[in-house]
Design a protein around this motif. Structure first.
Motif, PDB file in Angstrom:
ATOM      1  N   VAL A   1      -6.107  -8.056 -14.408  1.00 36.42           N
ATOM      2  CA  VAL A   1      -5.914  -6.834 -13.615  1.00 36.42           C
ATOM      3  C   VAL A   1      -7.276  -6.397 -13.073  1.00 36.42           C
ATOM      4  CG1 VAL A   1      -5.409  -4.354 -13.770  1.00 36.42           C
ATOM      5  CG2 VAL A   1      -3.896  -5.980 -14.897  1.00 36.42           C
ATOM      6  N   ALA A   2      -7.307  -6.075 -11.788  1.00 44.03           N
ATOM      7  CA  ALA A   2      -8.498  -5.422 -11.217  1.00 44.03           C
ATOM      8  C   ALA A   2      -8.200  -3.935 -11.189  1.00 44.03           C
ATOM      9  CB  ALA A   2      -8.770  -5.939  -9.808  1.00 44.03           C
ATOM     10  N   LEU A   3      -9.091  -3.165 -11.777  1.00 44.38           N
ATOM     11  CA  LEU A   3      -8.830  -1.738 -11.973  1.00 44.38           C
ATOM     12  C   LEU A   3     -10.053  -0.922 -11.540  1.00 44.38           C
ATOM     13  CD1 LEU A   3      -6.792   0.194 -13.827  1.00 44.38           C
ATOM     14  CD2 LEU A   3      -8.702   0.067 -15.381  1.00 44.38           C
ATOM     15  N   ARG A   4      -9.841   0.000 -10.621  1.00 47.89           N
ATOM     16  CA  ARG A   4     -10.936   0.919 -10.245  1.00 47.89           C
ATOM     17  C   ARG A   4     -10.845   2.137 -11.162  1.00 47.89           C
ATOM     18  NH1 ARG A   4     -14.997  -0.340  -7.117  1.00 47.89           N
ATOM     19  NH2 ARG A   4     -13.674  -1.144  -5.441  1.00 47.89           N
ATOM     20  N   TRP A   5     -11.900   2.367 -11.963  1.00 47.62           N
ATOM     21  CA  TRP A   5     -11.876   3.452 -12.950  1.00 47.62           C
ATOM     22  C   TRP A   5     -12.003   4.804 -12.249  1.00 47.62           C
ATOM     23  CZ3 TRP A   5     -10.211   3.431 -17.689  1.00 47.62           C
ATOM     24  CH2 TRP A   5     -10.428   4.562 -18.471  1.00 47.62           C
ATOM     25  N   THR A   6     -11.110   5.730 -12.597  1.00 48.03           N
ATOM     26  CA  THR A   6     -11.097   7.006 -11.865  1.00 48.03           C
ATOM     27  C   THR A   6     -11.046   8.230 -12.757  1.00 48.03           C
ATOM     28  OG1 THR A   6      -8.715   6.739 -11.738  1.00 48.03           O
ATOM     29  CG2 THR A   6      -9.972   6.156  -9.772  1.00 48.03           C
ATOM     30  N   LYS A   7     -10.995   8.008 -14.063  1.00 49.34           N
ATOM     31  CA  LYS A   7     -10.854   9.189 -14.927  1.00 49.34           C
ATOM     32  C   LYS A   7     -12.111  10.041 -14.815  1.00 49.34           C
ATOM     33  CE  LYS A   7      -9.888  10.471 -19.677  1.00 49.34           C
ATOM     34  NZ  LYS A   7      -9.349  11.787 -19.274  1.00 49.34           N
ATOM     35  N   THR A   8     -11.920  11.357 -14.626  1.00 44.08           N
ATOM     36  CA  THR A   8     -13.076  12.183 -14.303  1.00 44.08           C
ATOM     37  C   THR A   8     -13.837  12.710 -15.521  1.00 44.08           C
ATOM     38  OG1 THR A   8     -11.452  13.906 -13.965  1.00 44.08           O
ATOM     39  CG2 THR A   8     -12.422  12.932 -12.002  1.00 44.08           C
ATOM     40  N   ASP A   9     -13.152  12.910 -16.667  1.00 46.01           N
ATOM     41  CA  ASP A   9     -13.900  13.484 -17.796  1.00 46.01           C
ATOM     42  C   ASP A   9     -14.219  12.440 -18.851  1.00 46.01           C
ATOM     43  OD1 ASP A   9     -11.185  14.659 -19.801  1.00 46.01           O
ATOM     44  OD2 ASP A   9     -11.132  13.403 -18.056  1.00 46.01           O
TER      45      ASP A   9
ATOM     46  N   PRO B   1       0.329   8.194 -11.947  1.00 40.54           N
ATOM     47  CA  PRO B   1       0.048   7.882 -10.540  1.00 40.54           C
ATOM     48  C   PRO B   1      -1.215   8.617 -10.081  1.00 40.54           C
ATOM     49  CG  PRO B   1       1.958   9.352 -10.717  1.00 40.54           C
ATOM     50  CD  PRO B   1       1.539   9.005 -12.109  1.00 40.54           C
ATOM     51  N   GLY B   2      -1.958   7.995  -9.157  1.00 38.50           N
ATOM     52  CA  GLY B   2      -3.191   8.636  -8.683  1.00 38.50           C
ATOM     53  C   GLY B   2      -3.583   8.145  -7.307  1.00 38.50           C
ATOM     54  N   ALA B   3      -4.822   8.419  -6.945  1.00 40.46           N
ATOM     55  CA  ALA B   3      -5.307   8.148  -5.587  1.00 40.46           C
ATOM     56  C   ALA B   3      -5.144   6.676  -5.200  1.00 40.46           C
ATOM     57  CB  ALA B   3      -6.776   8.547  -5.483  1.00 40.46           C
ATOM     58  N   ALA B   4      -4.894   6.442  -3.924  1.00 40.08           N
ATOM     59  CA  ALA B   4      -4.572   5.100  -3.426  1.00 40.08           C
ATOM     60  C   ALA B   4      -5.743   4.130  -3.517  1.00 40.08           C
ATOM     61  CB  ALA B   4      -4.093   5.202  -1.985  1.00 40.08           C
TER      62      ALA B   4
ATOM     63  N   SER C   1       0.817  -1.219   0.000  1.00 42.02           N
ATOM     64  CA  SER C   1       0.000   0.000   0.000  1.00 42.02           C
ATOM     65  C   SER C   1       0.852   1.271   0.000  1.00 42.02           C
ATOM     66  CB  SER C   1      -0.947  -0.021   1.192  1.00 42.02           C
ATOM     67  OG  SER C   1      -0.189  -0.162   2.359  1.00 42.02           O
ATOM     68  N   ALA C   2       2.174   1.134   0.285  1.00 39.37           N
ATOM     69  CA  ALA C   2       3.040   2.319   0.267  1.00 39.37           C
ATOM     70  C   ALA C   2       3.384   2.733  -1.161  1.00 39.37           C
ATOM     71  CB  ALA C   2       4.321   2.027   1.040  1.00 39.37           C
ATOM     72  N   LEU C   3       3.150   1.818  -2.105  1.00 36.46           N
ATOM     73  CA  LEU C   3       3.494   2.118  -3.489  1.00 36.46           C
ATOM     74  C   LEU C   3       2.389   2.926  -4.165  1.00 36.46           C
ATOM     75  CD1 LEU C   3       4.919  -1.395  -4.467  1.00 36.46           C
ATOM     76  CD2 LEU C   3       6.222   0.671  -3.931  1.00 36.46           C
ATOM     77  N   LEU C   4       2.776   3.695  -5.192  1.00 35.82           N
ATOM     78  CA  LEU C   4       1.798   4.528  -5.908  1.00 35.82           C
ATOM     79  C   LEU C   4       0.901   3.660  -6.789  1.00 35.82           C
ATOM     80  CD1 LEU C   4       4.307   7.302  -7.006  1.00 35.82           C
ATOM     81  CD2 LEU C   4       2.527   7.514  -5.256  1.00 35.82           C
ATOM     82  N   LYS C   5      -0.355   4.093  -6.938  1.00 28.28           N
ATOM     83  CA  LYS C   5      -1.292   3.345  -7.780  1.00 28.28           C
ATOM     84  C   LYS C   5      -1.280   3.907  -9.206  1.00 28.28           C
ATOM     85  CE  LYS C   5      -3.520   0.250  -5.196  1.00 28.28           C
ATOM     86  NZ  LYS C   5      -3.228   0.580  -3.859  1.00 28.28           N
ATOM     87  N   ALA C   6      -1.287   3.008 -10.180  1.00 31.53           N
ATOM     88  CA  ALA C   6      -1.294   3.423 -11.590  1.00 31.53           C
ATOM     89  C   ALA C   6      -2.729   3.580 -12.073  1.00 31.53           C
ATOM     90  CB  ALA C   6      -0.579   2.382 -12.435  1.00 31.53           C
TER      91      ALA C   6
END
Ligand SMILES: CC(C)(COP(=O)(O)OP(=O)(O)OC[C@H]1O[C@@H](n2cnc3c(N)ncnc32)[C@H](O)[C@@H]1OP(=O)(O)O)[C@@H](O)C(=O)NCCC(=O)NCCS
Length: 334
Positions: free
Chosen positions: A326-334, A173-176, A3-8
């Motif tokens: 890969v499990a990926l939480r989608w975060t792109k805002t636009d 890199p983005g939110a954890a 969890s200390a590593l940055l999320k892509a």
């Protein structure tokens, strides 16, 4: 994942398919097949085919430009390029270097990665590691294929499946609590004989004889791959979800590699996942290897199906044999 590593996170996506469309009815004129067989046995209705002048890099460049625009980054921002392809422009230099030049990116490291149709997932996981460590902050991942160039157009068991296309994403890199949450990768080289291009490499360099025998074209044992994929895809899905502490019911969309709709339907059934949670784009694109997952994702984004916060599960298999998820939480805002 530590969890200390940055999320892509995927900050931008772009795709491209060549203009020329080859329908099942067109194929009826080339080999002994028919639209009904192809639709019922594979789910494919049509596919896009590159022109004689278009190489893998040409498709990849357009997809990459669209992804960079979508991410709001320029050539100067890109600090790493990874290209997944089984149909490189040449054996060397890498297609990544060719694309780097065409995009006007200077000095950023660029390399190709070969994992067959699992290539996009392998590239995403590879890129995510560089993001996690903070080594790079704007990574361009491209899956680009011109399978039509290695297709045996007299072999009806393969030529109805294969297609061309490209998909690209920019990783940042983005939110954890978002981005790449977990992954799994695997390979079993014993299955290499089921899907391969015999000649053109150092094992069997190009000669008149290899060309005459069509050994530079793709060869596949379809039923072997089919059985492998139906068994493996649900295992990948369960492993990736378990690593992220998630379960099947948490998935908003499954985005599988699109090789055969029946493989995907069988995998979804084994997972107990309804088909309305599966993104299927094989009907109009066929199997364009590393490009299938970004194409399915981009179509769903454009249709407004994928929303911020959605949990996406990407799973693939391919030549090698290879597999990955890969499990990926989608975060792109636009
Ligand atoms: C290739 C594939 C579509 C064949 O489908 P299948 O249902 O397994 O079909 P089979 O190979 O058992 O062949 C069944 C019959 O259809 C015939 N057939 C094969 N291709 C055909 C075509 N395009 N049109 C009409 N008939 C065809 C076969 O000759 C066979 O005829 P026979 O029974 O008279 O011998 C299927 O095996 C497949 O999709 N495999 C996975 C491929 C894959 O995922 N590749 C990419 C990996 S990344």
């Amino acid at each position: 994942m530590n969890s200390a590593l940055l999320k892509a996170h995927i900050a931008g996506i772009g795709t491209y398919v060549p203009e020329k469309i080859l329908t099942n009815f067109d194929l009826e004129k080339i080999v002994d097949t028919n639209d009904q067989w192809i639709r019922e046995r594979t789910g494919i209705q049509e596919r896009h085919i590159a022109s004689a002048e278009q190489a893998a890099s040409d498709l990849g460049v357009i997809a990459a430009q669209r992804a960079m625009k979508n991410a709001g980054v320029t050539a100067a921002d890109i600090d790493l390029i990874i290209v997944s392809t089984v149909t490189p422009d040449m054996l060397f230099p890498s297609t990544a270097c060719v694309i780097q030049e065409q995009l006007g990116i200077t000095e950023a490291p660029a390399f190709d990665l070969g994992a067959g149709c699992t290539g996009f997932v392998y590239a995403l996981v590879t890129g995510a590691q560089y993001i996690a460590t903070g080594a790079y902050r704007n990574i361009l991942l491209i899956g680009t294929e011109t399978l039509s160039k290695v297709t045996n157009w007299s072999d009806r068991s393969t030529c109805v499946l294969l297609a061309d296309g490209a998909g690209a994403v920019v990783l940042q890199p983005g939110a954890a609590d978002g981005g790449v949450l977990s992954f799994t990768l695997g390979a079993d080289g014993r299955g290499g004989k089921y899907l391969f291009q015999p000649a053109g490499g150092s094992r069997l360099p190009a000669t008149m004889e290899t060309v005459q025998k069509n050994l530079h074209l793709l060869q596949m044992s379809g039923p072997e791959i089919f059985k492998f994929a139906v068994r493996k895809l649900p295992e990948i899905a369960e492993e990736v979800l378990a690593k992220a502490g998630l379960s099947i019911s948490d998935i908003d969309f499954l985005i599988p590699h699109q090789a055969n709709a029946r493989i995907i339907e069988a995998a979804a059934k084994r997972l107990g996942l309804p088909m309305d949670k599966v993104l299927l784009s094989i009907a109009k694109y066929g199997n364009n290897s590393s490009a299938t997952i970004p194409l399915a994702m981009d179509d769903a984004l454009k249709a407004g199906r994928i929303k911020n916060g959605d949990l996406l599960l990407l799973i693939a298999f391919g030549a090698g044999l290879t597999w990955g998820g890969v499990a990926l939480r989608w975060t792109k805002t636009d």
